[in-house]
Design an enzyme around this catalytic site. Structure first.
Site, PDB file in Angstrom:
ATOM      1  N   ASP A 368       0.844  -1.201   0.000  1.00 55.41           N
ATOM      2  CA  ASP A 368       0.000   0.000   0.000  1.00 55.41           C
ATOM      3  C   ASP A 368       0.878   1.250   0.000  1.00 55.41           C
ATOM      4  OD1 ASP A 368      -2.277   1.905   1.026  1.00 55.41           O
ATOM      5  OD2 ASP A 368      -3.299   0.007   0.669  1.00 55.41           O
ATOM      6  N   ARG A 445      -6.032  16.356   2.775  1.00 57.00           N
ATOM      7  CA  ARG A 445      -4.954  15.438   3.139  1.00 57.00           C
ATOM      8  C   ARG A 445      -3.610  15.976   2.632  1.00 57.00           C
ATOM      9  NH1 ARG A 445      -3.713   8.989   2.111  1.00 57.00           N
ATOM     10  NH2 ARG A 445      -3.202   8.547   4.252  1.00 57.00           N
ATOM     11  N   ASP A 534     -19.176   3.478  -7.121  1.00 61.95           N
ATOM     12  CA  ASP A 534     -20.280   3.685  -8.052  1.00 61.95           C
ATOM     13  C   ASP A 534     -20.120   2.787  -9.260  1.00 61.95           C
ATOM     14  OD1 ASP A 534     -18.669   5.167 -10.136  1.00 61.95           O
ATOM     15  OD2 ASP A 534     -18.369   6.505  -8.436  1.00 61.95           O
ATOM     16  N   GLU A 614      -4.681 -18.077  16.748  1.00 58.47           N
ATOM     17  CA  GLU A 614      -5.250 -17.167  15.732  1.00 58.47           C
ATOM     18  C   GLU A 614      -4.786 -17.553  14.328  1.00 58.47           C
ATOM     19  OE1 GLU A 614      -5.857 -12.992  18.211  1.00 58.47           O
ATOM     20  OE2 GLU A 614      -3.845 -13.528  17.527  1.00 58.47           O
TER      21      GLU A 614
HETATM   22  C1  GLA Z   1      -6.796   5.642   1.790  1.00 60.91           C
HETATM   23  C2  GLA Z   1      -7.239   4.211   1.558  1.00 60.91           C
HETATM   24  C3  GLA Z   1      -6.552   3.300   2.538  1.00 60.91           C
HETATM   25  C4  GLA Z   1      -5.058   3.413   2.378  1.00 60.91           C
HETATM   26  C5  GLA Z   1      -4.632   4.856   2.551  1.00 60.91           C
HETATM   27  C6  GLA Z   1      -3.165   5.034   2.215  1.00 60.91           C
HETATM   28  O1  GLA Z   1      -7.272   6.132   2.982  1.00 60.91           O
HETATM   29  O2  GLA Z   1      -8.624   4.106   1.650  1.00 60.91           O
HETATM   30  O3  GLA Z   1      -6.985   1.984   2.349  1.00 60.91           O
HETATM   31  O4  GLA Z   1      -4.700   2.934   1.101  1.00 60.91           O
HETATM   32  O5  GLA Z   1      -5.378   5.735   1.725  1.00 60.91           O
HETATM   33  O6  GLA Z   1      -2.751   6.336   2.358  1.00 60.91           O
END
Ligand code: GLA
Length: 727
Positions: A368, A445, A534, A614
């Site tokens: 991510d 942001r 959407d 877990e």
């Molecule tokens: C957004 C996305 C999250 C993550 C953050 C990363 O908020 O919805 O899932 O990817 O950005 O900055």
């Protein structure tokens, strides 16, 4: 034939298997709406009421007949300046600044197959297999040269009718479109409820139902994107309509930009419902020969309650909006690095995470935010889409190779529509951001929105994404978008009123090109979770991260609301850590998995922090998911409770042949007796006996349907039950 014409009465009827939609070209050439509802062979013009009503405009053609007024007659595409004072679909200003555009019928044609729209997403048909047809009706205004082609698509077996409109300038002078609607539905009756889906970041699509009152209830988005705040979907219902009974009508926008949807009762107690483009910051000039398309609206009618209405929409979205190789595939169970590490990771950590993930049965690692430029927080680097090799410890290609070696596929996050002021891209091209000259830009942001209304920006963004995807086998792309547009100002546009619409064309162009060039790539849409959830995005990305809120209890409400219009296969859902980072709530791991199985299923937590119990549980969850995935993705979905007003959230999937069903229930709040609730199941085969594959207990279908499935009364807050019934 789904579309029939009675040439004598000038009536056009669109039939689906269970509904009919009817309109009439009247003696003045106005296109009058007659009916949308239960399938009928009748001519419905007897619903029209002609009466002399004060202060209602009469067209000149009506002569001394004061009973003819567009202010009260139901219409297909009401435009401004015709004596109809209700909300118009079309507002046009000519080159002299004059408003008003009286549209009359010119021609119509019926075409086999479903129309598509240039540059915009639209429902498609499987040629030859689903008997789809298109009706195109051309309306015109001779004075201005405005020509409107109304497009109606029908998927008869899914009870789906779509609408779109193309406005063209056939005159000699430029005119400006100041409002552009896509679908209008007029009812000569009132007494309806309206359902909309409101929300906010991390709490999207909560259903709200209320009686429709006089005036106009307007929902929409002025954020440039469809938004967390209102989903571009609404449902009109009879007051007594439930999940299983009664009439309901839906509109759902196949568009990801700003929208405006209206419903209301007029002065005579009649109802108008409409959906189209947001008209704020919209003012679109059309030169002679140019045209502009109002994006598509998907409509459906159910006379058997909200459940079947959702089934129509699910099938339509799943098989006629979503495209590509992943449309019908079960998507890989993934581990996402965001809630596992946020910005704080290295390449080695991701490889380690992959190793752990593999040992649990997870199939893909998604890297991510935080892998590019100097991105270790959210203040910088958006736009600098080159890997931070210091942080990763190697090139992106090498990292992908190492992760693949651990047995995992590789996916990556990107936020291509945005730019940070602290980025090489912004330093090189400050004018590529939407911002008003001489004003400090509004930040969201800490970032700005790139101007995708400009061709060179679109191309540059496309190329920067290709550069990443070409560095190795990237099998998944999470496409994020983490702020709303504030300034619809393009440094290159002469007509600022075009910018938001042209932006969407630019965005769709990039997504289309990526889909063509990387047909095996799975793209997941995202906008701070579900801020752009959407049908427009689903045309390019078969799944969308449903919400940044991964708290199982909240998520169930969000997924419940989402389920009214969108299938489980479109809902990105993951198991995350507890206490939840947003809400602080702790829910059992089992329940978190039950909630995530309401969608595409994956994990988003630090695996090294798990106990061995877990880990075993997660292995079982993944095995369970594989067992149930077909049912979840393609079964018929039933909402068994309303968790907004009920302490239990329960839902059910039934296979098409009814031989298999999956029932999930979560106790949101036990109270005194809530867990003793019996769930009345739906869709089972009558007079048959099902066996729960988990416990071996046998159940008679009729008892489950009539009396219900009794949940154990030992369950408490956050507990869950799953039943897997087979014939
Ligand atoms: C957004 C996305 C999250 C993550 C953050 C990363 O908020 O919805 O899932 O990817 O950005 O900055």
């Amino acid at each position: 034939m789904a579309i029939t014409v009675d040439s004598l009465k000038k009536v056009i009827t669109i039939h689906t298997d269970h509904s009919s939609y009817q309109m009439q070209i009247d003696r003045f050439g106005y296109l009058i709406h007659l009916y949308y509802g239960q399938r009928t062979a009748e001519l419905m013009d007897h619903l029209l009421v002609y009466a002399d009503r004060g202060f209602s405009g009469n067209p000149y053609d009506a002569g001394r007949d004061r009973t003819y007024s567009l202010d009260s007659l139901p219409q297909e595409y009401p435009s401004q300046g015709t004596g109809d004072y209700r909300s118009p679909m079309l507002v046009v200003k000519d080159s002299h600044g004059t408003y008003g555009c009286d549209l009359r019928y010119r021609s119509h044609e019926i075409i086999r197959g479903k129309y598509s729209l240039d540059g915009l997403p639209a429902v498609y048909s499987d040629s030859g297999r689903d008997d789809a047809e298109t009706l195109r009706i051309v309306l015109e205004n001779k004075r201005t040269g405005v020509e409107v082609s109304l497009l109606y698509g029908v998927l008869p077996h899914l009870d789906i009718i779509t609408r779109a409109a193309v406005v063209a300038n056939r005159g000699d002078e430029t005119f400006t479109v100041e409002r552009l609607g896509s679908a209008n539905l007029d009812f000569t009756a009132g007494g309806f409820d309206l359902m909309t889906f409101y929300g906010r970041h991390a709490m999207e699509r909560i259903p709200e139902r209320r009686p429709l009152a006089h005036g106009e209830t307007v929902i929409g988005s002025r954020r440039g994107f469809s938004s967390h705040q209102f989903n571009p979907m609404m449902i009109l219902l009879d007051r007594d309509t439930t999940e299983t009974e009664g009439n309901c009508w839906s509109m759902q926008f196949v568009y990801s930009g700003g929208f405006r949807a209206v419903a209301g009762l007029d002065q005579y107690g009649q109802t108008r419902m409409q959906m189209g483009l947001a008209d704020e910051k919209f003012s679109y000039p059309l030169k002679p020969g140019e045209s502009l398309t109002a994006p598509e609206v998907i409509m459906s009618f159910s006379g058997a309650g909200l459940g079947p209405l959702s089934h129509h929409l699910h099938q339509c979205i799943r098989r006629h909006v979503c495209r590509g190789r992943h449309r019908d595939r079960i998507r890989p169970v993934l581990i996402n690095s965001w809630e596992a590490c946020f910005f704080d990771f290295t390449g080695d950590m991701l490889v380690e995470l992959s190793r752990e993930a593999r040992s649990l049965g997870i199939e893909m690692l998604v890297m991510d935010d935080g892998w590019f430029g100097a991105r270790n927080d959210d203040y910088r680097s958006l736009g600098d889409w080159y890997p931070n090799e210091d942080k990763l410890g190697c090139s992106l290609g090498e990292l992908i190779r190492r992760i693949n070696q651990e047995g995992l596929k590789f996916g990556i996050w990107i936020e291509p529509e945005m730019v940070s002021e602290d980025s090489d891209l912004y330093r090189a091209h400050p004018d590529w951001a939407l911002a008003i000259p001489g004003e400090k830009p509004v930040r969201g942001r800490y970032q700005l929105v790139l101007d995708l209304s400009r061709r060179e920006v679109v191309d540059a963004v496309y190329e920067s994404i290709c550069r990443i995807l070409d560095q190795g086998p990237v099998e998944y792309l999470k496409w994020d978008c983490n702020r709303s547009v504030a300034e619809a100002y393009s440094h290159s546009a002469q007509d600022q009123g075009r910018v938001l619409y042209d932006y969407m064309l630019g965005l769709y162009d990039i997504l289309e090109r990526l889909n063509q060039r990387y047909p095996e790539l799975l793209i997941e849409g995202c906008s701070g979770g579900g801020g752009r959830f959407d049908a427009g995005m689903l045309y390019y990305t078969p799944q969308i991260w449903c919400s940044d809120n991964t708290d199982a209890v909240d998520r169930l409400l969000i997924q419940y609301g989402t389920s009214f219009g969108y299938p489980a296969s479109a809902i990105g859902a993951h198991v995350s850590a507890c206490p939840n980072y947003l809400t602080g709530r702790t829910t059992p791991l089992r329940t978190r998995a039950v909630a995530a199985m309401g969608g595409t299923f994956g994990y988003e937590l630090r695996l090294s922090a798990l106990t061995s119990a877990e880990r075993d549980e997660i292995r079982r969850q993944i095995a369970d998911f594989h067992r149930y995935a077909d049912l979840i993705y393609s079964g018929t979905y039933y909402r068994l409770t309303d968790p907004v007003h009920n302490p239990v959230c329960a839902w059910e999937y039934v296979s098409e042949d009814k031989t298999e069903a999956l029932i999930c229930a979560v106790i949101l709040e036990r109270g005194d007796s809530s867990s003793a609730a019996a769930l009345r199941l739906r869709g089972l085969r009558p007079e048959s006996v099902y066996t729960d594959m988990i416990t071996g207990v046998k159940y008679e279908a009729d008892v489950l349907t009539d009396n219900g499935l009794q949940l154990p009364d030992t369950l408490t807050d956050g507990d869950s039950m799953v039943y897997h019934l087979k014939l």
